[in-house]
Design a protein around this motif. Structure first.
Motif, mmCIF file in Angstrom:
data_model
loop_
_atom_site.group_PDB
_atom_site.id
_atom_site.type_symbol
_atom_site.label_atom_id
_atom_site.label_comp_id
_atom_site.label_asym_id
_atom_site.label_seq_id
_atom_site.Cartn_x
_atom_site.Cartn_y
_atom_site.Cartn_z
ATOM 1 N N SER A 228 0.846 -1.177 0.000
ATOM 2 C CA SER A 228 0.000 0.000 0.000
ATOM 3 C C SER A 228 0.889 1.237 0.000
ATOM 4 O O SER A 228 1.853 1.308 0.749
ATOM 5 C CB SER A 228 -0.898 -0.005 1.233
ATOM 6 N N ILE B 90 -4.725 -1.127 4.401
ATOM 7 C CA ILE B 90 -5.948 -1.488 3.675
ATOM 8 C C ILE B 90 -6.411 -2.843 4.195
ATOM 9 O O ILE B 90 -5.632 -3.795 4.240
ATOM 10 C CB ILE B 90 -5.697 -1.541 2.149
ATOM 11 N N ILE C 256 -8.595 -2.727 -4.706
ATOM 12 C CA ILE C 256 -7.391 -1.895 -4.807
ATOM 13 C C ILE C 256 -7.070 -1.644 -6.270
ATOM 14 O O ILE C 256 -7.539 -2.357 -7.153
ATOM 15 C CB ILE C 256 -6.184 -2.568 -4.109
ATOM 16 N N LYS D 96 -6.219 2.157 -2.261
ATOM 17 C CA LYS D 96 -7.604 1.699 -2.156
ATOM 18 C C LYS D 96 -8.393 2.295 -3.311
ATOM 19 O O LYS D 96 -8.270 3.485 -3.612
ATOM 20 C CB LYS D 96 -8.172 2.157 -0.812
#
Length: 103
Positions: free
Chosen positions: A74, A79, A85, A99
């Protein structure tokens, strides 16, 4: 004094006996690593691809894109799993995601 000599001889004999034997195999790791580095193929995943996290990205974890599993990282926040995603950057075998806004 004589006891020190006797103990030394016993220790030397044990070392001579143990070194060539299979005794030391109990201390060795004999498992094989079956994991692999991400192999990013352009027809499977690219910038903009949408996937779903299989584990929590904190900041790294596992995600699925189509039918392929990848280790991803990430870029901004943690997340949660089962979250959509989007791939924003691929650097060699490193896949950076954020995200998905529409999830």
């Amino acid at each position: 004094m004589i006891w020190i000599i006797i103990i030394s001889i016993i220790v030397i004999c044990l070392l001579i006996w143990l070194v060539p034997s299979n005794f030391w195999k109990i201390f060795t790791l004999e498992t094989e690593i079956e994991s692999k580095v991400n192999v990013v193929e352009k027809d499977t995943i690219a910038v903009g691809s949408i996937g779903i996290t299989l584990s929590r990205l904190a900041p790294g974890g596992t995600a699925i894109f189509g039918t392929e599993y990848y280790e991803v990282q990430s870029l901004k926040d943690f997340i949660d799993e089962n979250t959509k995603i989007k791939v924003i950057k691929i650097e060699g075998s490193k896949i950076l995601v954020i995200k998905e806004e529409n999830s």
